[in-house]
Motif scaffolding. Structure first.
Motif, PDB file in Angstrom:
ATOM      1  N   VAL A 126      12.909  -7.047 -13.779  1.00  0.00           N
ATOM      2  CA  VAL A 126      13.891  -6.968 -12.693  1.00  0.00           C
ATOM      3  C   VAL A 126      15.279  -7.343 -13.202  1.00  0.00           C
ATOM      4  CG1 VAL A 126      14.576  -7.963 -10.478  1.00  0.00           C
ATOM      5  CG2 VAL A 126      12.188  -7.336 -10.870  1.00  0.00           C
ATOM      6  N   ALA A 127      15.369  -8.389 -13.995  1.00  0.00           N
ATOM      7  CA  ALA A 127      16.658  -8.829 -14.526  1.00  0.00           C
ATOM      8  C   ALA A 127      17.272  -7.760 -15.420  1.00  0.00           C
ATOM      9  CB  ALA A 127      16.506 -10.142 -15.288  1.00  0.00           C
ATOM     10  N   GLU A 128      16.444  -7.125 -16.235  1.00  0.00           N
ATOM     11  CA  GLU A 128      16.950  -6.071 -17.122  1.00  0.00           C
ATOM     12  C   GLU A 128      17.464  -4.886 -16.320  1.00  0.00           C
ATOM     13  OE1 GLU A 128      15.379  -3.185 -20.726  1.00  0.00           O
ATOM     14  OE2 GLU A 128      14.285  -5.027 -20.282  1.00  0.00           O
ATOM     15  N   GLU A 129      16.730  -4.502 -15.286  1.00  0.00           N
ATOM     16  CA  GLU A 129      17.141  -3.374 -14.453  1.00  0.00           C
ATOM     17  C   GLU A 129      18.445  -3.655 -13.718  1.00  0.00           C
ATOM     18  OE1 GLU A 129      13.765  -2.740 -11.921  1.00  0.00           O
ATOM     19  OE2 GLU A 129      12.550  -1.901 -13.550  1.00  0.00           O
ATOM     20  N   ASN A 130      18.699  -4.931 -13.410  1.00  0.00           N
ATOM     21  CA  ASN A 130      19.873  -5.308 -12.630  1.00  0.00           C
ATOM     22  C   ASN A 130      20.919  -6.060 -13.441  1.00  0.00           C
ATOM     23  OD1 ASN A 130      18.884  -4.372  -9.992  1.00  0.00           O
ATOM     24  ND2 ASN A 130      17.329  -5.936 -10.309  1.00  0.00           N
ATOM     25  N   PHE A 131      20.809  -6.018 -14.761  1.00  0.00           N
ATOM     26  CA  PHE A 131      21.668  -6.842 -15.601  1.00  0.00           C
ATOM     27  C   PHE A 131      23.151  -6.572 -15.375  1.00  0.00           C
ATOM     28  CE2 PHE A 131      23.715  -8.080 -19.648  1.00  0.00           C
ATOM     29  CZ  PHE A 131      23.400  -9.425 -19.621  1.00  0.00           C
ATOM     30  N   GLU A 132      23.540  -5.328 -15.268  1.00  0.00           N
ATOM     31  CA  GLU A 132      24.960  -5.013 -15.080  1.00  0.00           C
ATOM     32  C   GLU A 132      25.463  -5.530 -13.733  1.00  0.00           C
ATOM     33  OE1 GLU A 132      26.009  -0.977 -16.002  1.00  0.00           O
ATOM     34  OE2 GLU A 132      24.911  -1.055 -17.897  1.00  0.00           O
ATOM     35  N   ASP A 133      24.664  -5.398 -12.696  1.00  0.00           N
ATOM     36  CA  ASP A 133      25.055  -5.921 -11.387  1.00  0.00           C
ATOM     37  C   ASP A 133      25.160  -7.444 -11.418  1.00  0.00           C
ATOM     38  OD1 ASP A 133      25.100  -3.348 -10.313  1.00  0.00           O
ATOM     39  OD2 ASP A 133      23.012  -3.466  -9.631  1.00  0.00           O
ATOM     40  N   ILE A 134      24.210  -8.077 -12.090  1.00  0.00           N
ATOM     41  CA  ILE A 134      24.230  -9.532 -12.217  1.00  0.00           C
ATOM     42  C   ILE A 134      25.475  -9.962 -12.984  1.00  0.00           C
ATOM     43  CG2 ILE A 134      23.052 -11.522 -13.256  1.00  0.00           C
ATOM     44  CD1 ILE A 134      20.388  -9.966 -12.763  1.00  0.00           C
ATOM     45  N   GLU A 136      28.287  -8.425 -13.230  1.00  0.00           N
ATOM     46  CA  GLU A 136      29.468  -8.223 -12.385  1.00  0.00           C
ATOM     47  C   GLU A 136      29.651  -9.378 -11.417  1.00  0.00           C
ATOM     48  OE1 GLU A 136      30.660  -4.931  -9.138  1.00  0.00           O
ATOM     49  OE2 GLU A 136      30.112  -4.140 -11.121  1.00  0.00           O
ATOM     50  N   GLU A 137      28.550  -9.890 -10.864  1.00  0.00           N
ATOM     51  CA  GLU A 137      28.613 -11.022  -9.940  1.00  0.00           C
ATOM     52  C   GLU A 137      29.036 -12.312 -10.633  1.00  0.00           C
ATOM     53  OE1 GLU A 137      28.232 -11.045  -6.561  1.00  0.00           O
ATOM     54  OE2 GLU A 137      28.115  -8.857  -6.723  1.00  0.00           O
ATOM     55  N   MET A 138      28.784 -12.405 -11.931  1.00  0.00           N
ATOM     56  CA  MET A 138      29.139 -13.607 -12.674  1.00  0.00           C
ATOM     57  C   MET A 138      30.645 -13.812 -12.753  1.00  0.00           C
ATOM     58  SD  MET A 138      26.285 -14.949 -13.227  1.00  0.00           S
ATOM     59  CE  MET A 138      26.727 -16.288 -14.283  1.00  0.00           C
ATOM     60  N   ILE A 139      31.410 -12.766 -12.527  1.00  0.00           N
ATOM     61  CA  ILE A 139      32.868 -12.883 -12.520  1.00  0.00           C
ATOM     62  C   ILE A 139      33.310 -13.898 -11.468  1.00  0.00           C
ATOM     63  CG2 ILE A 139      34.995 -11.613 -11.971  1.00  0.00           C
ATOM     64  CD1 ILE A 139      33.657  -9.173 -13.313  1.00  0.00           C
ATOM     65  N   ASP A 140      32.578 -13.961 -10.352  1.00  0.00           N
ATOM     66  CA  ASP A 140      32.898 -14.919  -9.303  1.00  0.00           C
ATOM     67  C   ASP A 140      32.789 -16.361  -9.777  1.00  0.00           C
ATOM     68  OD1 ASP A 140      33.311 -12.769  -7.615  1.00  0.00           O
ATOM     69  OD2 ASP A 140      31.345 -12.928  -6.645  1.00  0.00           O
ATOM     70  N   PHE A 141      32.031 -16.579 -10.850  1.00  0.00           N
ATOM     71  CA  PHE A 141      31.849 -17.927 -11.381  1.00  0.00           C
ATOM     72  C   PHE A 141      32.745 -18.177 -12.599  1.00  0.00           C
ATOM     73  CE2 PHE A 141      27.745 -16.881  -9.371  1.00  0.00           C
ATOM     74  CZ  PHE A 141      27.724 -17.895  -8.426  1.00  0.00           C
TER      75      PHE A 141
END
Length: 143
Positions: A126-134, A136-141
């Protein structure tokens, strides 16, 4: 720093070989407890002391804070690495993480995570499939 992924098996007595690369950072004795996402967390004593300080500051009047600290501390146990490089995991933690035999021991900066092989594969897929989305969300941190 604890980094990397290692595959090991737990034996019928609940013994798990700690990856040799983790042993010096963990020390001879360290703390294992319930983690998040269905895995176990392992903390070197220095990291555990920092966590204890933070948890002690949680407001006892908050229901969620009480529940979290109870759940987190009630399963915490000190483990010791034996001469063969193994630790003995208590049954309550083995059952919590649903570990049958195959495990993954993951280094995550200041802690290790111990996963059942099956649960790790599910998580990693799941993490690999969503890595780019994850990512992108890390920018908030601020990453």
């Amino acid at each position: 720093m604890l980094i990397g992924e290692y595959q090991h098996n737990i034996d019928t007595k609940g013994r798990l070989i700690m990856p040799s690369k983790f042993r010096s950072d963990l020390g001879e004795r360290f703390i294992i407890t319930r983690g998040l996402d269905g895995c176990l967390f392992g903390f070197p004593m220095s990291s555990w002391e920092k966590i204890q300080e933070k948890l002690a500051k949680l407001p006892v009047a908050k229901k969620d804070a009480r529940a979290f600290t109870r759940f987190f501390y009630s399963a915490a146990t000190e483990v010791e690495i034996d001469k063969q490089g193994r630790i003995n995991l208590p049954n309550n933690l083995i059952n919590f993480a649903k570990i049958d035999k195959e495990c993954r021991v993951i280094g995550v900066t200041d802690r290790i995570e111990i996963w059942s092989g099956e649960k790790w594969e599910e998580f990693a897929q799941v993490a690999e499939e969503n890595f780019e989305d994850i990512a992108e969300e890390m920018i908030d941190f601020g990453f």
